[in-house]
Design an enzyme around this catalytic site. Structure first.
Site, PDB file in Angstrom:
ATOM      1  N   LYS B  96       0.806  -1.222   0.000  1.00 55.38           N
ATOM      2  CA  LYS B  96       0.000   0.000   0.000  1.00 55.38           C
ATOM      3  C   LYS B  96       0.843   1.278   0.000  1.00 55.38           C
ATOM      4  CE  LYS B  96      -4.166  -1.884   0.208  1.00 55.38           C
ATOM      5  NZ  LYS B  96      -5.107  -1.753  -0.923  1.00 55.38           N
ATOM      6  N   GLU B 118      -9.703   5.955   3.266  1.00 59.98           N
ATOM      7  CA  GLU B 118     -10.482   4.895   3.878  1.00 59.98           C
ATOM      8  C   GLU B 118      -9.536   3.731   4.121  1.00 59.98           C
ATOM      9  OE1 GLU B 118     -10.236   5.268   0.621  1.00 59.98           O
ATOM     10  OE2 GLU B 118      -9.496   3.252   0.202  1.00 59.98           O
ATOM     11  N   SER B 382       1.558  -9.792  -0.990  1.00 64.94           N
ATOM     12  CA  SER B 382       1.278  -8.356  -0.899  1.00 64.94           C
ATOM     13  C   SER B 382       1.507  -7.755   0.481  1.00 64.94           C
ATOM     14  CB  SER B 382      -0.165  -8.094  -1.334  1.00 64.94           C
ATOM     15  OG  SER B 382      -1.056  -8.840  -0.521  1.00 64.94           O
TER      16      SER B 382
END
Lengths: 259, 398
Positions: B96, B118, B382
């Protein structure tokens, strides 16, 4: 267009005087079958045009009051079809003022744009307003509305530049809804409304309705000469959520109209 | 490999369309801001100074390039070579941060001083709060109450970093509700606030922008495969919630027609409505959070609840480019359930000494189910699983 062919202009005449009150109701709140009663109550209180919200699970333009009302309506089984049937029932019971359905793109798209507009017109709806359908994407709904004889209303905001205001005015066959400030429906003063109304007025002869953050009679009065209509949502929905919803809605609308 | 992978910069798709999917369906208040964002992003991504600053932070702060690990014991188990792209080793523990750093540099360039985001699993919120601390920006993060409960450590970290974490909705609220609320906050504060969406979802230009910023994963992994394995993978696998790690790694392999792309959605507790997050597998085309894609909805167009053991996959929509890759057949998508993800979680931990995030465990579970005796498999790992320990241990002691 003749007045008969342009019911929203007929209901919201352009004048230097006080704007007409356009109450917003959430279809299915507090009960699915209460909607026809509330439409008639909003007219009895003096509402000139009624905006009927069809509930959606993800209403991006709505604040807490209208979100909660929509959530409750959905949990009690409200659907687009029941909402339209309630309009038809109210018409058969004598409702005369124009009704504009306000909902989000996905419920309309799943219904089918063409089918929705035809069903809405057959039920006695006069116009449609979809806040998450931007001006660039309106062709499909615009054609479907026009074939059904529904007026397409468009929305502009204080952040809208003049060239987009012109587009919004050109696209609207109904009213242009002017959002009074950056934000969602409900709390907050309509601080940017007057400036926006002046900018749109210079570009359009469509009726102008100001909304978001209007809940008092004094605000309605202060918009004299600027707006043709004033949408009041959260305040009316709060009234519909209390004791004796129909009487409460009628009384709040009457108060806003100065009756 | 020296230095971070390069971004794969494409022109934004016209009107944000990926085939019949995508677009920009949002209230008028933010339409001008989205147009401004697209123009600013195109300009920035063409500016060597902007790119140099981004690559500098990716290398010196975030820790790029991330390694490509040849998982030998896992390969034995699967019967063919398995390579892991180690996004779990990126600062803050997941992919991210690539997106958060890029979007924050862009926000600064646009003169916006406040950031709203969010978060579901908390990883995007954490990455955004981290980048805000680094760049000195104000940060507001919306998070569903259910997610705040199951990702309490990430909530604490975000607050330590100076972010304000706003709880959203009822006790069952998750990523969908947090996203709606973050959009409402943005609508209200659009003049001085940039909305950092965390995945390849939302209105145009976000799906394109986030894919571009995450394409560092794919361009690195492709070069590393050629360097270390001596060939391209036969299959690339990634988990898909909104789909940003998948789109980031797929982006580099789209032109390699011989490379299969496999996305893995959350099968949850089963295929019944409300029990999974398999938007591509079990959903239908519709509009959610500003773009048209596959969504989980009822016949009236109301969005359905979802479930996944993995908070990051617990979402009823998916990025529009994935919807188009499914429609064109360039990528395929499967759903694996909570139990299968947990099995893969344990297997990777024991065989390779890597505790994966439950999101990434879904991708691992798909690798375990491929036939033996094929060419190399590349899995996007990830994120790391620290955030999920309570969920895993709590479930197993229950």
């Amino acid at each position: 267009m003749s007045p008969e062919g342009d019911p929203l202009r007929a209901a919201l005449p352009s004048s230097r005087g006080e704007p007409r009150v356009c109450p917003y109701l959430m279809a299915g709140f507090p009960e699915p079958e209460a909607t026809a009663d509330l439409l008639l109550a909003a007219e009895a209180g003096g509402g000139a045009v009624i905006e009927l919200g069809i509930p959606h699970s993800d209403p991006l333009a709505d604040g807490p009051t209208i979100q909660a009302a929509g959530r409750l309506a959905l949990s009690r089984g409200m659907t687009s079809r029941i909402a339209l049937a309630q309009v038809a029932q109210a018409r058969s019971r004598g409702l005369r003022v124009p009704v504009v359905c306000m909902t989000y793109l996905n419920p309309v798209a799943q219904f089918g744009l063409e089918e929705f507009c035809q069903a809405a017109a057959a039920a006695g709806v006069d116009g449609v307003l979809v806040p998450d359908l931007p001006l660039e994407e309106m062709d499909g709904l615009g054609r479907a509305a026009s074939r059904a004889g529904l007026a397409l209303c468009t929305m502009v905001a204080p952040t809208t530049p003049d060239e987009r205001l012109a587009l919004a005015a050109a696209r609207a066959s109904g009213f242009v809804y002017c959002v009074s400030r950056t934000g969602v429906t409900g709390a907050g003063e309509p601080t940017e409304g007057a400036g926006l109304l002046e900018r749109v007025r210079a570009l359009s002869d469509r009726p102008l309705v100001l909304g978001f953050g209007v809940r008092r009679r004094s605000q309605v009065v202060s918009l004299a000469g600027l707006a043709d209509g004033v949408a009041v949502g959260s305040r009316i929905v709060e009234a519909a959520g209390g004791e004796a919803p129909a009487a409460a809605v009628r009384d709040v609308v009457a108060e806003l109209c100065g009756r | 490999m020296n230095g971070p992978g390069r971004l794969i910069v494409t022109s934004p798709p016209s009107r944000g369309r990926y085939g019949e999917f995508g677009g920009s369906f949002v209230p008028e208040t933010v339409v001008p801001a989205l147009q401004e964002l697209e123009a600013a992003a195109v300009e920035a991504l063409g500016d060597p100074l902007f790119l140099a600053e981004f690559y500098g932070l990716e290398a010196g702060y975030a820790g790029r390039p991330t390694p490509l690990h040849h998982a030998r014991r896992l390969s034995e188990r699967v019967g063919r070579p398995v390579w892991l792209k180690r996004e779990d080793l990126l600062h803050t523990g997941a992919h991210k941060l690539n997106n958060a750093l890029g979007q924050l540099l862009l926000a600064k360039r646009m003169g916006k001083h406040r950031i709203v985001a969010e978060t579901g699993a908390g990883q995007h919120g954490l990455a955004t709060a981290t980048a805000c601390a680094l760049l000195g920006m104000e940060c507001v993060v919306y998070m569903g109450r259910e997610d705040m409960r199951r990702q309490a450590v990430n909530v604490a970290k975000m607050e330590l970093l100076g972010a304000r974490v706003e709880p959203v909705g009822d006790p069952a609220a998750t990523l969908k509700d947090a996203t709606s609320e973050a959009i409402r906050y943005w609508v209200t504060n659009v003049r001085d606030t940039h909305y950092v969406i965390g995945s390849v979802v939302g209105p145009h230009p976000y799906p394109w922008l986030v894919r571009t910023l995450q394409s560092v994963i794919g361009s690195e992994a492709r070069a590393q495969m050629l360097e270390l394995a001596g060939r391209l993978p036969e299959v690339v696998i990634a988990s898909v919630g909104g789909g940003s790690n998948a789109m980031g790694i797929f982006a580099a392999f789209l032109p390699d027609a011989e490379v299969q792309l496999l996305g893995v959605e959350a099968g949850g507790r089963g295929p019944q409505p409300g029990a999974h997050g398999a938007s591509l597998g079990l959903g239908t085309p519709g509009v959610l959070h500003g773009s048209r894609s596959y969504i989980l909805q009822d016949p009236d167009g109301q969005v359905l609840p979802t479930h996944s053991i993995s908070a990051g996959l617990d979402y009823p929509g998916v990025g529009p480019e994935h919807a188009n890759l499914k429609a064109t057949g360039r990528a395929s998508y499967v759903a694996l359930d909570d139990r299968q993800a947990l099995e893969a979680f344990h297997l990777l931990t024991r065989l390779e000494g890597i505790i994966p995030a439950l999101e990434s465990s879904h991708a691992m579970a798909a690798a375990l189910r491929l036939p033996a005796d094929g060419g190399p498999i590349l899995v996007c790992l990830s994120g790391r699983g620290d955030k999920d320990l309570e969920t895993v241990l709590g479930r197993e002691s229950a």
